[in-house]
Design a protein around this motif. Structure first.
Motif, PDB file in Angstrom:
ATOM      1  N   ILE A 368       0.664  -1.107   0.053  1.00 60.16           N
ATOM      2  CA  ILE A 368      -0.045  -0.003  -0.219  1.00 60.16           C
ATOM      3  C   ILE A 368       0.952   1.217  -0.174  1.00 60.16           C
ATOM      4  O   ILE A 368       0.679   2.202  -0.777  1.00 60.16           O
ATOM      5  CB  ILE A 368      -0.987   0.106   1.336  1.00 60.16           C
ATOM      6  CG1 ILE A 368      -1.991  -1.216   1.153  1.00 60.16           C
ATOM      7  CG2 ILE A 368      -1.657   1.380   1.306  1.00 60.16           C
ATOM      8  CD1 ILE A 368      -2.760  -1.311   2.272  1.00 60.16           C
ATOM      9  N   GLU A 369       2.021   1.244   0.745  1.00 56.97           N
ATOM     10  CA  GLU A 369       2.772   2.439   0.852  1.00 56.97           C
ATOM     11  C   GLU A 369       3.375   2.722  -0.524  1.00 56.97           C
ATOM     12  O   GLU A 369       3.624   3.915  -0.701  1.00 56.97           O
ATOM     13  CB  GLU A 369       3.937   2.023   1.821  1.00 56.97           C
ATOM     14  CG  GLU A 369       3.240   2.230   3.261  1.00 56.97           C
ATOM     15  CD  GLU A 369       4.055   1.847   4.531  1.00 56.97           C
ATOM     16  OE1 GLU A 369       5.188   1.116   4.335  1.00 56.97           O
ATOM     17  OE2 GLU A 369       3.900   1.996   5.560  1.00 56.97           O
ATOM     18  N   ALA A 370       3.733   1.621  -1.108  1.00 61.47           N
ATOM     19  CA  ALA A 370       4.469   2.011  -2.548  1.00 61.47           C
ATOM     20  C   ALA A 370       3.637   2.750  -3.275  1.00 61.47           C
ATOM     21  O   ALA A 370       4.121   3.403  -4.203  1.00 61.47           O
ATOM     22  CB  ALA A 370       4.918   0.581  -3.056  1.00 61.47           C
ATOM     23  N   VAL A 371       2.335   2.415  -3.469  1.00 61.48           N
ATOM     24  CA  VAL A 371       1.481   3.220  -4.298  1.00 61.48           C
ATOM     25  C   VAL A 371       1.355   4.620  -3.567  1.00 61.48           C
ATOM     26  O   VAL A 371       1.186   5.631  -4.343  1.00 61.48           O
ATOM     27  CB  VAL A 371       0.048   2.586  -4.403  1.00 61.48           C
ATOM     28  CG1 VAL A 371      -0.675   3.185  -5.362  1.00 61.48           C
ATOM     29  CG2 VAL A 371       0.649   1.126  -5.163  1.00 61.48           C
ATOM     30  N   GLU A 372       0.931   4.824  -2.219  1.00 61.89           N
ATOM     31  CA  GLU A 372       0.643   5.787  -1.570  1.00 61.89           C
ATOM     32  C   GLU A 372       1.944   6.910  -1.881  1.00 61.89           C
ATOM     33  O   GLU A 372       1.787   8.067  -1.748  1.00 61.89           O
ATOM     34  CB  GLU A 372       0.385   5.836  -0.238  1.00 61.89           C
ATOM     35  CG  GLU A 372      -1.032   5.093   0.012  1.00 61.89           C
ATOM     36  CD  GLU A 372      -1.302   4.853   1.743  1.00 61.89           C
ATOM     37  OE1 GLU A 372      -2.376   5.022   1.872  1.00 61.89           O
ATOM     38  OE2 GLU A 372      -0.316   4.651   2.438  1.00 61.89           O
ATOM     39  N   SER A 373       3.126   6.511  -1.653  1.00 64.46           N
ATOM     40  CA  SER A 373       4.051   7.171  -2.006  1.00 64.46           C
ATOM     41  C   SER A 373       4.599   7.845  -3.323  1.00 64.46           C
ATOM     42  O   SER A 373       5.425   8.738  -3.423  1.00 64.46           O
ATOM     43  CB  SER A 373       5.431   6.672  -1.354  1.00 64.46           C
ATOM     44  OG  SER A 373       5.900   5.494  -2.254  1.00 64.46           O
TER      45      SER A 373
END
Length: 921
Positions: A368-373
């Motif tokens: 999730i963090e890979a897309v959010e960032s």
């Protein structure tokens, strides 16, 4: 070059040459650029969705290769557990056998034999589409190297406690006898019933009415639920019910999940046979009673009266028994979503079984963090929301399948059902210090196909070994895929790649739309509207097409309807359009993420586009072969038209590059089409003739135009190559050497680059003025029915300074292309004769009509035309004045009639204006 373009004569020859020469391999120098092919099923054929996405991937790959990048398109196929096993099982069934007759080892060996013989069909079809992956690196999910990666991931996740075995509810296919993923379940609306039943309170004080669409599952009920705030039932919460037909006591529970407004507000709870009930069962610690066998018959947990009955036979019996007992209140017709297996067509059952699971919560967070960032970017960005919606509500992943074909789960059991996980039985014995005589048996199940697919980005690069490819091509540059597998494949690749490499699998995810038929319907075998891309390339007769679309259909009426519809749509079958026309159709329709209504007319149009390019190239070669084109030096003098076409090419190149960067292939294709057809073919080739064919042109001027003709064409071929690889390479092999370029293939040439020396705004403006001048005269010829070959005398009024300069530069172009014998400028005070006029800015072009036309004949022609249009106008106006027509006709039909009315009015105005001009003569 041959007189006519024949794709059949060039495509196979060129592709064999490309592959033999190794042009598809990564170069080893330049910036890395990598695309991963979503591995198609080894059982499959190239369908329109594949062809569309593969065209996009190939266009990007060829573009970056020509840009000088270290380009890898990693290809391969998926073993497709269920699909492949079904193919071979059907073969056995035709022989009167089943897989159990052969045994596991012999059956799996037979699948491998089938795979060797016919499993490469789709890769051969990819070659027909002109795709350029590195075939030497072609991977298969059950190759030894990839199988090693699968086994390694399983063992490591198990050691960390992230893979476990547990009894959970799954989608169960009672025909295939295996759990299936959500993606393999089709939920389609069907006609059904809602049965309302009495559930008596155990103390005899009353009853509750519950409703269900699956009465047979009541045999596994372990509670009835009501909403805690529903005043009708608050006094019942905690009381017991005597479950009809079973005699078991179940409890009334309160749960917020229950909708008080739906039905009676009372819901039967069957935790072992409904996903929502399962969750409620866990919340209330309810017993989970499985009442079905693997093949969906009633098992021994039900009363003896129903045991052994098929679930639907049991349904009929239960309804009948309830009715006899006075417990059936009513039966209502009810539309409901029925889950069916996409392979077997059987109704899927939520089913409680022991399966292997991945605990995904800890894996999901970094994904999730890979897309959010912004480390991973969706194109278009709105697909982020879909990704987050799935990922924030993620459930543990069932990874086991009850099949024989696939990666067998590396787990062993002893007689006490203790589980040992390892890379081999020998490792298990050594790791757990087990006695040599302890009997172990390996788990019978195989892993979900999506489990091995999730490792695709790094397993294909050599993981778990450290390899140069793993270092260079992870992350890959872009993933091209459909929205329907964002969760099932894309998200899992992100989770697994982050977990085992610490990297993201890809930097961008380009989500394409679906290819639909011309009416916007999804293409499906059952609808008989499927198009085969190979048929569009090679052509197919009507008879063969009908046979293909109706093959295997069990319903004669449906087959007849499909045959009739096919005959109406393709009365002469499908023409052979060639690969380039089909590919260009795909890119021309590829706007970001929008579904595409596939238009056969566009394929026809782009086949004509190929012909246009071919014929234009023949013209260029006829005027430049064995001529001095300036390739080896010599003074060049560029005409105004030469400077203009170079400037137009620079603009087209810039627009193309921006469009490809933004994944707007439709804009890039339109830019190519407009420049090639309208600017290069329709205008520049004509503008070159006055220079080449004039006795007054100097050798430097002719050399300049020949140089421009051949070099603009060569640059254009390189610009077009990623979209249309075959025709561009075939022409380039004639054109490239004439431009002094080395190499036997356009693919090895650099992509065109911006060149400031060719950016000439003055030339652009000057030729636009020339074009307006020529078009104005051509329009007058058309309106006044003057022959295109009749020389005209032209008068000019209001000639400004810019007009005068441009007139001086372009006299030869105007005289030749507009067929003018004289151009005379009038003073502001001069009286002009009766003339047809056109405007170029403020300058007026006048063509005196006297002596040009037969006045009476022309007036008679106009009168006849007006009479016909007047009748058409009256007929259409009458339709729109008819209240019955307007009330009943579809909006699209009414809009079409209104547009016709406006067109008729415009034609009448134009003819009346012409009549006034002619009457004044």
């Amino acid at each position: 070059m041959d007189k006519t373009f024949s794709p059949h004569n060039i495509e196979n020859k060129l592709y064999q040459h490309w592959e033999k020469q190794g042009y598809f391999k990564a170069s080893g120098h330049g910036d890395p650029y990598c695309i991963l092919l979503p591995p198609p099923n080894v059982t499959g054929n190239l369908h329109m969705g594949h062809a569309f996405q593969h065209t996009i991937m190939d266009a990007l790959t060829r573009y970056r290769r020509m840009k000088g990048d270290n380009t890898l398109w990693q290809c391969g196929t998926d073993h497709a557990g269920i699909a492949t096993q079904m193919v071979v099982e059907r073969q056995l069934n035709a022989e009167g056998k089943n897989r159990h007759d052969l045994g596991r080892d012999a059956f799996v060996e037979r699948i491998w034999d089938w795979k060797k013989e016919s499993g490469g069909n789709i890769t051969q079809q990819m070659r027909r589409l002109g795709t350029s992956p590195d075939w030497d690196r072609e991977a298969f999910t059950m190759d030894p190297e990839l199988s090693e990666a699968v086994q390694e991931v399983f063992v490591k996740l198990h050691e960390e406690g992230l893979i476990y075995r547990g009894k959970r509810l799954v989608n169960w296919d009672p025909v295939l006898h295996t759990a299936v993923s959500d993606l393999e379940v089709l939920n389609e609306e069907e006609d059904g019933f809602m049965w309302h039943m009495r559930y008596p309170l155990a103390d005899g004080s009353g009853e509750l009415i519950v409703a269900t669409t699956r009465p047979e599952t009541m045999l596994g009920d372990t509670a009835v639920a009501v909403h805690p705030d529903d005043e009708r039932y608050q006094s019942y919460i905690g009381q017991q019910i005597k479950l009809p037909l079973t005699g078991r006591l179940i409890t009334i529970v309160a749960d917020d999940y229950v909708d008080p407004e739906f039905g009676t507000g009372c819901v039967k709870i069957t935790p072992a046979h409904d996903f929502n009930d399962y969750d409620m069962g866990k919340r209330h610690d309810l017993e989970m009673i499985n009442i079905l066998t693997d093949d969906a018959k009633i098992n021994d947990n039900a009363p003896e009266h129903y045991r052994g009955l098929d679930r639907f036979d049991a349904r009929k019996q239960i309804v009948e028994d309830l009715d006899k007992a006075g417990l059936l209140v009513k039966v209502e017709n009810h539309k409901l979503k029925v889950p069916r297996g996409d392979r077997s067509g059987a109704v899927i059952e939520p089913y409680l079984t022991d399966q292997w699971y991945v605990a995904v919560e800890s894996l999901a967070k970094p994904a999730i963090e890979a897309v959010e960032s912004g480390e991973i970017k969706f194109v278009p960005e709105n697909w982020n929301k879909t990704y987050y919606q799935w990922m924030y509500n993620i459930q543990d992943w069932c990874i086991s399948r009850q099949l024989w074909w696939g990666h067998r789960i590396p787990a062993w059991y002893d007689d006490q059902q203790n589980i040992y996980v390892g890379r081999s039985e020998a490792e298990v014995r050594e790791k757990h210090n087990l006695a040599d005589d302890l009997v172990l048996r390996q788990d019978e199940d195989v892993l979900d196909t999506w489990f091995s697919s999730a490792l695709w980005p790094f397993a294909t690069m050599g993981w778990p070994n450290e390899t140069p490819e793993l270092e260079t091509f992870v992350p890959s540059s872009v993933l091209v895929t459909g929205f329907d597998i964002i969760f099932f494949w894309v998200a899992r690749m992100i989770m697994m790649t982050k977990k085992f490499t610490g990297k993201i699998p890809f930097k961008e995810i380009y989500i394409t739309g679906l290819i639909r038929d011309e009416q916007g319907n999804k293409m499906s075998k059952s609808k008989g509207n499927v198009l085969d891309p190979i048929d569009l390339i090679d052509g197919i007769s009507l008879e063969a097409l009908v046979e293909k679309r109706t093959a295997g259909m069990m319903q004669p009426q449906k087959a007849a309807a499909i045959a009739k519809r096919t005959q109406k749509q393709f009365p002469e079958g499908i023409n052979a359009y060639g690969t380039d026309a089909l590919r260009f159709t795909f890119v021309a329709m590829a706007s970001t993420s929008r579904d595409i209504n596939f238009d056969m007319g566009r394929v026809e149009g782009y086949r004509n586009f190929c012909n246009k390019l071919w014929n234009a190239s023949r013209f260029v070669l006829m005027n430049t072969e064995e001529q001095d084109n300036g390739a080896t030096g010599g003074e060049l003098e560029l005409s105004l038209a030469d400077k203009w076409i170079w400037a137009k090419f620079q603009k087209a190149l810039a627009e193309y590059e921006v469009a490809v960067r933004d994944y707007r292939f439709d804009i890039a294709a339109q830019t190519l089409y407009e420049f090639t057809w309208n600017q290069f073919c329709d205008w520049y080739l004509e503008l070159s003739k006055p220079v080449l064919n004039s006795d007054t042109s100097t050798e430097q001027q002719k050399r300049g135009t020949r140089h421009t003709l051949i070099n603009v064409l060569e640059s254009l071929l390189r610009l077009m190559h990623p979209f249309m690889p075959f025709i561009t390479d075939e022409i380039w092999q004639k054109v490239g050497p004439m431009c002094g370029l080395e190499g036997d293939c356009i693919m090895s040439q650099p992509f065109p680059m911006q060149d400031a020396k060719y950016q000439d705004e003055e030339a652009l403006a000057d030729i636009e003025w020339v074009k307006q001048f020529i078009v104005g005269i051509r329009n007058i010829r058309g309106e006044m029915d003057i022959s295109p070959n009749k020389p005209l005398s032209v008068l000019l009024k209001n000639v400004g300074e810019h007009d005068q300069n441009r007139l001086n530069k372009s006299q030869s172009f105007l005289a030749k292309m507009a067929k003018l014998e004289s151009i005379t400028q009038l003073q502001a005070t001069d009286d002009a004769p009766a003339s047809a006029t056109a405007l170029v800015g403020e300058m007026e072009i006048l063509i005196p009509m006297a002596g040009l036309i037969d006045k009476d004949a022309e007036l008679s022609r106009i009168a006849k035309a007006l009479d016909k249009i007047d009748k058409d106008y009256a007929r259409t106006k009458g339709k729109l004045s008819n209240e019955k027509f307007v009330s009943n006709a579809p909006a699209a039909v009414i809009d079409k009639e209104k547009a016709k009315l406006e067109d008729f009015q415009m034609q009448m105005d134009k003819l009346q204006a012409q009549r006034q001009t002619i009457e004044a003569l």
